[in-house]
Design a protein around this motif. Sequence first.
Motif, short mmCIF file in Angstrom:
data_model
loop_
_atom_site.label_atom_id
_atom_site.label_comp_id
_atom_site.label_asym_id
_atom_site.label_seq_id
_atom_site.Cartn_x
_atom_site.Cartn_y
_atom_site.Cartn_z
N LEU A 193 -60.93 -48.33 24.07
CA LEU A 193 -60.97 -47.15 24.94
C LEU A 193 -60.16 -46.00 24.35
CD1 LEU A 193 -60.66 -48.77 28.47
CD2 LEU A 193 -62.62 -47.49 27.59
N GLY A 194 -59.03 -46.33 23.75
CA GLY A 194 -58.23 -45.29 23.10
C GLY A 194 -59.00 -44.63 21.97
N GLU A 195 -59.66 -45.42 21.15
CA GLU A 195 -60.46 -44.88 20.04
C GLU A 195 -61.66 -44.09 20.58
OE1 GLU A 195 -61.68 -43.59 16.51
OE2 GLU A 195 -59.76 -44.53 16.94
N ALA A 196 -62.32 -44.61 21.60
CA ALA A 196 -63.44 -43.89 22.21
C ALA A 196 -62.98 -42.55 22.76
CB ALA A 196 -64.09 -44.73 23.31
N ASN A 197 -61.82 -42.53 23.40
CA ASN A 197 -61.29 -41.28 23.95
C ASN A 197 -61.01 -40.27 22.83
OD1 ASN A 197 -61.43 -42.16 26.58
ND2 ASN A 197 -59.30 -42.79 26.68
N ARG A 198 -60.45 -40.74 21.72
CA ARG A 198 -60.20 -39.85 20.58
C ARG A 198 -61.51 -39.27 20.06
NH1 ARG A 198 -56.13 -43.49 19.98
NH2 ARG A 198 -57.24 -45.00 18.73
N GLN A 199 -62.54 -40.12 19.94
CA GLN A 199 -63.83 -39.65 19.44
C GLN A 199 -64.49 -38.67 20.42
OE1 GLN A 199 -65.23 -40.08 16.39
NE2 GLN A 199 -63.23 -40.95 15.95
N VAL A 200 -64.38 -38.95 21.70
CA VAL A 200 -64.94 -38.03 22.71
C VAL A 200 -64.24 -36.68 22.60
CG1 VAL A 200 -65.05 -37.57 25.20
CG2 VAL A 200 -65.77 -39.79 24.32
N ARG A 201 -62.91 -36.70 22.46
CA ARG A 201 -62.15 -35.46 22.34
C ARG A 201 -62.60 -34.68 21.11
NH1 ARG A 201 -57.12 -37.56 22.09
NH2 ARG A 201 -57.35 -38.41 24.15
N ILE A 202 -62.77 -35.36 19.98
CA ILE A 202 -63.22 -34.71 18.74
C ILE A 202 -64.60 -34.12 18.93
CG2 ILE A 202 -63.97 -35.17 16.36
CD1 ILE A 202 -61.62 -37.25 16.25
N ASN A 203 -65.53 -34.91 19.50
CA ASN A 203 -66.89 -34.43 19.72
C ASN A 203 -66.95 -33.29 20.72
OD1 ASN A 203 -67.83 -36.32 17.89
ND2 ASN A 203 -68.35 -37.81 19.44
N ALA A 204 -66.15 -33.38 21.78
CA ALA A 204 -66.14 -32.32 22.79
C ALA A 204 -65.59 -31.03 22.17
CB ALA A 204 -65.31 -32.73 23.99
N THR A 205 -64.56 -31.14 21.35
CA THR A 205 -63.99 -29.96 20.69
C THR A 205 -65.02 -29.31 19.78
OG1 THR A 205 -61.78 -30.94 20.80
CG2 THR A 205 -62.11 -29.16 19.21
N ALA A 206 -65.72 -30.14 19.00
CA ALA A 206 -66.74 -29.61 18.10
C ALA A 206 -67.88 -28.99 18.89
CB ALA A 206 -67.29 -30.73 17.22
N LEU A 207 -68.29 -29.62 19.99
CA LEU A 207 -69.36 -29.09 20.82
C LEU A 207 -68.96 -27.75 21.43
CD1 LEU A 207 -72.14 -29.60 22.13
CD2 LEU A 207 -70.93 -30.73 23.99
N LEU A 208 -67.75 -27.68 21.95
CA LEU A 208 -67.29 -26.43 22.56
C LEU A 208 -67.12 -25.33 21.51
CD1 LEU A 208 -64.69 -27.82 25.11
CD2 LEU A 208 -66.94 -26.85 25.60
N ALA A 209 -66.68 -25.68 20.31
CA ALA A 209 -66.54 -24.70 19.23
C ALA A 209 -67.92 -24.15 18.86
CB ALA A 209 -65.86 -25.31 18.02
N GLY A 210 -68.94 -25.02 18.88
CA GLY A 210 -70.30 -24.59 18.57
C GLY A 210 -70.86 -23.68 19.64
N GLU A 211 -70.49 -23.88 20.90
CA GLU A 211 -70.97 -23.04 22.00
C GLU A 211 -70.34 -21.66 21.96
OE1 GLU A 211 -70.40 -24.95 25.76
OE2 GLU A 211 -71.84 -26.52 25.30
N LYS A 212 -69.13 -21.55 21.42
CA LYS A 212 -68.44 -20.26 21.37
C LYS A 212 -69.03 -19.33 20.33
CE LYS A 212 -64.03 -21.89 23.11
NZ LYS A 212 -62.61 -22.12 22.82
N LYS A 213 -69.74 -19.88 19.35
CA LYS A 213 -70.31 -19.06 18.26
C LYS A 213 -71.49 -18.27 18.71
CE LYS A 213 -68.61 -21.87 14.54
NZ LYS A 213 -68.86 -22.66 13.41
#
Length: 183
Positions: free
Chosen positions: A163-183
């Motif tokens: 769960l800890g690793e999944a949470n880290r990956q979700v955070r990374i993916n969410a950050t990348a997704l949000l960064a892509g939406e800002k462009k």
Amino acid sequence: MPEQAQGEDMSEKEQLRQRVINGLVHLSQRMEEVNGLFDKAGNNLAQVELGGLILTEMHFLALIAGDEPVNGVAAARKLGMTRGGISKMAARLQVGGFVQPRRLPGDKKSLLYELTDKGRRAADTHRTLHNLAEDLLWERLKASPEEELERFARMLARTAEALGEANRQVRINATALLAGEKK
């Protein structure tokens, strides 16, 4: 025939996947119920002049009781909160008379938090409630064979790690997704 066996196997694996995920969700819901009971207990503490504490505040008081005094950075790390969140919570607890800040000599920035007598009583009550919940849970589990309990303990540790690793990956993916939406 091998294709049919593989299809059945996938179906069984998918069923197992669903049972595991549903079990984790159900476990999480039961833990949320326990947290709700702790929040209720915190609110009921107001009736005995310990203030209406929420679970996170009780955990903060318990942390200080175990490691007194505690600075905000260490508390944030141990409780999985931001430093700002700790500062706000500590300010509320200070107003409520549960903690008192103390500065280190020669350090005008860092604050250490110590419990007041009221804070110590609240931390003791929190520890008592935790012990009660743990004892009641253990009473229901201890009849299981020791081998099964050992296996369960290992699975819980692996699940927490996953769960800890999944949470880290979700955070990374969410950050990348949000960064892509800002462009």
